[in-house]
Design a protein around this motif. Structure first.
Motif, short mmCIF file in Angstrom:
data_model
loop_
_atom_site.label_atom_id
_atom_site.label_comp_id
_atom_site.label_asym_id
_atom_site.label_seq_id
_atom_site.Cartn_x
_atom_site.Cartn_y
_atom_site.Cartn_z
N HIS A 118 -1.68 -9.40 -5.37
CA HIS A 118 -2.25 -10.42 -4.50
C HIS A 118 -3.77 -10.28 -4.49
CE1 HIS A 118 -2.45 -7.73 -0.65
NE2 HIS A 118 -2.57 -7.00 -1.74
N GLN A 165 -7.32 -10.50 -5.70
CA GLN A 165 -7.97 -10.72 -7.01
C GLN A 165 -7.69 -9.68 -8.09
OE1 GLN A 165 -12.39 -11.45 -8.98
NE2 GLN A 165 -12.25 -11.35 -6.80
N VAL A 174 5.96 -12.43 -7.00
CA VAL A 174 6.77 -12.31 -5.79
C VAL A 174 5.86 -12.50 -4.58
CG1 VAL A 174 8.18 -10.72 -4.42
CG2 VAL A 174 8.36 -10.71 -6.92
N ARG A 212 5.64 -13.42 -0.17
CA ARG A 212 6.36 -13.43 1.10
C ARG A 212 6.76 -14.85 1.48
NH1 ARG A 212 3.51 -9.93 5.61
NH2 ARG A 212 1.87 -10.15 4.08
N ASN A 268 11.57 -11.78 0.61
CA ASN A 268 11.22 -10.80 1.65
C ASN A 268 11.78 -9.45 1.22
OD1 ASN A 268 10.87 -9.18 3.83
ND2 ASN A 268 11.69 -10.62 5.34
N THR A 269 10.92 -8.61 0.72
CA THR A 269 11.39 -7.33 0.16
C THR A 269 11.67 -6.30 1.25
OG1 THR A 269 9.08 -6.77 -0.18
CG2 THR A 269 10.28 -7.57 -2.10
N ARG A 316 6.93 2.25 1.51
CA ARG A 316 7.44 1.86 2.83
C ARG A 316 8.54 0.81 2.72
NH1 ARG A 316 2.05 2.86 4.08
NH2 ARG A 316 1.33 0.72 3.76
N MET A 317 8.54 0.03 1.65
CA MET A 317 9.62 -0.95 1.43
C MET A 317 10.89 -0.25 0.93
SD MET A 317 7.81 -3.98 -0.73
CE MET A 317 6.30 -4.73 -0.20
N VAL A 355 -3.08 -0.98 -8.74
CA VAL A 355 -4.51 -0.88 -8.42
C VAL A 355 -4.62 -0.38 -6.99
CG1 VAL A 355 -6.63 -2.15 -7.95
CG2 VAL A 355 -5.27 -2.74 -9.95
N LYS A 356 -5.47 0.62 -6.79
CA LYS A 356 -5.81 1.06 -5.44
C LYS A 356 -7.33 1.15 -5.36
CE LYS A 356 -1.55 1.51 -4.29
NZ LYS A 356 -1.17 0.12 -4.43
N GLY A 357 -7.85 1.25 -4.15
CA GLY A 357 -9.30 1.34 -4.01
C GLY A 357 -9.84 2.65 -4.58
N LYS A 408 -7.86 0.83 2.61
CA LYS A 408 -7.76 -0.52 2.05
C LYS A 408 -9.14 -0.85 1.50
CE LYS A 408 -4.12 -2.32 4.95
NZ LYS A 408 -3.56 -3.48 5.61
N VAL A 409 -9.18 -1.48 0.38
CA VAL A 409 -10.49 -1.67 -0.27
C VAL A 409 -10.64 -3.08 -0.84
CG1 VAL A 409 -11.87 -0.95 -2.27
CG2 VAL A 409 -10.85 0.77 -0.79
N TYR A 410 -11.81 -3.65 -0.62
CA TYR A 410 -12.16 -4.93 -1.24
C TYR A 410 -13.33 -4.73 -2.20
CZ TYR A 410 -9.09 -7.42 1.97
OH TYR A 410 -7.99 -7.89 2.64
N ASP A 441 -12.93 -5.84 -8.60
CA ASP A 441 -11.63 -6.52 -8.65
C ASP A 441 -11.24 -6.91 -10.06
OD1 ASP A 441 -11.01 -6.42 -5.99
OD2 ASP A 441 -11.86 -8.36 -5.50
N1 COA Z 1 7.96 -9.10 1.55
C1 COA Z 1 7.82 -8.30 2.63
N2 COA Z 1 6.66 -7.66 2.93
C2 COA Z 1 5.64 -7.84 2.09
C3 COA Z 1 5.71 -8.67 0.94
C4 COA Z 1 6.95 -9.30 0.69
N3 COA Z 1 7.12 -10.08 -0.37
N4 COA Z 1 4.53 -8.65 0.32
C5 COA Z 1 3.72 -7.86 1.05
N5 COA Z 1 4.37 -7.37 2.11
C6 COA Z 1 3.87 -6.47 3.14
C7 COA Z 1 3.47 -5.13 2.60
O1 COA Z 1 4.58 -4.34 2.34
C8 COA Z 1 2.60 -4.60 3.72
O2 COA Z 1 3.41 -4.09 4.74
P1 COA Z 1 3.22 -2.63 5.39
O3 COA Z 1 1.85 -2.66 6.00
O4 COA Z 1 4.31 -2.55 6.41
O5 COA Z 1 3.35 -1.64 4.32
C9 COA Z 1 1.96 -5.88 4.28
O6 COA Z 1 2.67 -6.96 3.68
C10 COA Z 1 0.48 -6.07 3.97
O7 COA Z 1 0.15 -5.64 2.66
P2 COA Z 1 -1.27 -5.03 2.39
O8 COA Z 1 -1.41 -4.70 0.97
O9 COA Z 1 -1.53 -3.92 3.37
O10 COA Z 1 -2.21 -6.30 2.69
P3 COA Z 1 -3.54 -6.39 3.55
O11 COA Z 1 -3.89 -7.84 3.59
O12 COA Z 1 -3.46 -5.70 4.85
O13 COA Z 1 -4.64 -5.61 2.66
C11 COA Z 1 -5.89 -5.19 0.64
C12 COA Z 1 -5.18 -6.24 1.53
C13 COA Z 1 -6.34 -5.91 -0.59
C14 COA Z 1 -7.09 -4.62 1.40
C15 COA Z 1 -4.90 -4.07 0.30
O14 COA Z 1 -3.75 -4.61 -0.25
C16 COA Z 1 -5.48 -3.02 -0.66
O15 COA Z 1 -6.28 -2.16 -0.29
N6 COA Z 1 -5.06 -3.09 -1.94
C17 COA Z 1 -5.44 -2.12 -2.94
C18 COA Z 1 -6.83 -2.33 -3.42
C19 COA Z 1 -7.07 -3.73 -3.96
O16 COA Z 1 -6.42 -4.19 -4.85
N7 COA Z 1 -8.10 -4.37 -3.38
C20 COA Z 1 -8.66 -5.55 -3.98
C21 COA Z 1 -8.12 -6.77 -3.50
S1 COA Z 1 -8.87 -8.04 -4.47
#
Ligand code: COA
Length: 414
Positions: free
Chosen positions: A14, A16, A35, A37, A72-73, A103-104, A123-125, A135-137, A167
């Motif tokens: 999700h 970028q 996939v 939500r 919904n996973t 966690r899923m 990908v992680k931060g 969490k990282v942007y 990204d």
């Molecule tokens: N069904 C059910 N739950 C789902 C789902 C689905 N299809 N898709 C996502 N979710 C849930 C996740 O499991 C998570 O739940 P949890 O907190 O209980 O574990 C929740 O949605 C939110 O996901 P998350 O990734 O924490 O989103 P966020 O909007 O809070 O954070 C980021 C966004 C980008 C900051 C974070 O995903 C992140 O740090 N990613 C890694 C680094 C990265 O790629 N950053 C660049 C983004 S361009």
């Protein structure tokens, strides 16, 4: 035949970074199943919207050539469907916050049990260490990866760049990791984990700055604008518009700069082409002058050198400068605005800028595949609507019959 035809990717990405990767693989012909939500989808569908209730350009420009299934996973039936998808896919790609997939209920160990051939790409931060849970942007990664401290002017604050190196840059790394792991699987028969941290991706692109950090011990960095008058501290300073290589370069004004913010050009004063440059700007006398006619003599006077170049470029448009300096092999590049890039016919011709038709938005421009393969050209297809392919994927990939599909919908799993 498309290069990655037959490769199926379970795309849990999700925003970028992850979508950049899976879009690239989709352009190469992989079947990418995104996939999302139920009822929500990728958050970017609704971010920076320019047209009400229509998927944003943010989303459409990062999700071409994919199929979308809502799932919904965290729901029991959703988990069963997800498990079936893991069995049927070659790759799972994700960029959730750290630990989200665990966690899923889908740890790497569990995923391997389900499908030992699958490649699990994330990908992680940050990598392991003090920041691994964050969490990282984009801009966080640019700051932590060394880009911001080295970008901008000496008298200004650290600056982020418009290029999405954290990204999209990390998405490219992930794509390479996936393709490499697929190649390795040909021999080993097993999948493996591919992990790309955004901080690492940015630092990889800032390699020359870590080079300069080590050079700093031996004395001033002579190609930086701080030399010779300024002070060097303990860390690599911001380099302004200096070139990262050994050849002095700078951005200079061109005709019209007073009103056009992009009437500028980058000029590199490469030693081999200096004679042509000096003649073009009307400074032929420099060629016999020991104060100017060697790179060593010019080095302490780069500011003055570029002022003289600018006195000439200000009398020409950036394209006229190109016409005059290219024939004498002076490397230079016009500062192109996004408007100019969008209108450039050559970029349309090569498929680098592509016009796409979308059922709700109509026509829009996107950036096409920057990697060109001679035997498997890319076709850019529009992004999917939320859940557009849910039934189709449940039927043909998961193997559900119509009753099972209806029941999955009824319980809210899809
Ligand atoms: N069904 C059910 N739950 C789902 C789902 C689905 N299809 N898709 C996502 N979710 C849930 C996740 O499991 C998570 O739940 P949890 O907190 O209980 O574990 C929740 O949605 C939110 O996901 P998350 O990734 O924490 O989103 P966020 O909007 O809070 O954070 C980021 C966004 C980008 C900051 C974070 O995903 C992140 O740090 N990613 C890694 C680094 C990265 O790629 N950053 C660049 C983004 S361009």
């Amino acid at each position: 035949m498309k290069a990655l035809e037959g490769v199926r990717i379970l795309d849990m990405t999700h925003v970028q970074s992850g979508p950049t990767c899976t879009q690239l693989l989709a352009w190469f012909g992989a079947d990418v199943i995104k996939v999302e939500r139920p009822g929500v989808g990728d958050a970017t569908r609704g971010q920076l919207r320019d047209i009400p209730d229509v998927d944003s350009l943010y989303f459409t420009m990062l999700n071409h050539n994919k199929r979308s299934i809502t799932l919904n996973t965290k729901h029991e039936t959703g988990k069963e469907i997800f498990t079936r998808l893991l069995e049927e896919c070659d790759v799972i790609a994700e960029n959730f916050a750290p630990g989200a997939l665990d966690r899923m209920g889908f740890s790497w160990e569990r995923i391997q049990e389900i499908n030992p051939r699958i490649i699990y790409a994330s990908v992680k931060g940050f990598g392991a260490g003090p920041y691994e849970d964050l969490k990282v942007y984009e801009n966080v990664a640019q700051c932590a990866g060394g880009a911001a401290s080295t970008t901008g002017f000496d008298d200004g604050p650290p600056t982020v760049t418009g290029a999405q190196i954290g990204d999209s840059g990390t998405g490219l790394n992930l794509a390479l990791g996936i393709v490499t792991a697929l190649y390795h699987r040909e021999k080993s028969g097993r999948g493996q984990r591919v992990e790309c941290a955004m901080q690492d991706g940015v630092l990889n692109l800032c390699r020359v700055k870590l080079r300069d950090q080590q050079r700093l011990k031996q004395g001033p960095l002579t190609e930086y604008p701080q030399y010779p008058q300024g002070e060097f501290g303990e860390a690599v300073p911001r380099g302004g518009n200096a070139s990262g290589g050994g050849q002095p370069g700078w951005i200079v004004k061109c005709k019209g700069w007073e009103t056009d913010p992009n009437a500028y050009i980058y000029v590199i004063t490469q030693a081999a082409a200096f004679a042509g440059l000096a003649k073009a700007i009307g400074k032929e006398e420099w060629l016999d002058d020991p104060k100017w006619n060697t790179p060593e003599a010019r080095l302490p006077k780069l500011e003055e050198l570029f002022e003289e170049i600018e006195n000439w470029t200000k009398t020409q448009t950036k394209f006229e400068v190109m016409e005059k300096l290219n024939p004498v092999n002076v490397p230079c590049g016009p500062i192109l605005s996004m408007k100019e890039i969008a209108e450039e016919p050559a970029l349309r011709e090569t498929g680098t800028v592509v016009e796409v038709d979308h059922p709700k938005r109509g026509k829009y421009l996107t950036v096409g595949n920057p990697v060109k393969l001679s035997d498997s050209p890319s076709e850019v297809k529009r992004s999917p609507l939320l859940g557009e392919h849910t039934d189709e994927i449940l039927r043909s990939v998961v193997g559900f019959n119509e009753d099972q599909i209806a029941s999955a919908k009824e319980v809210g799993a899809v």
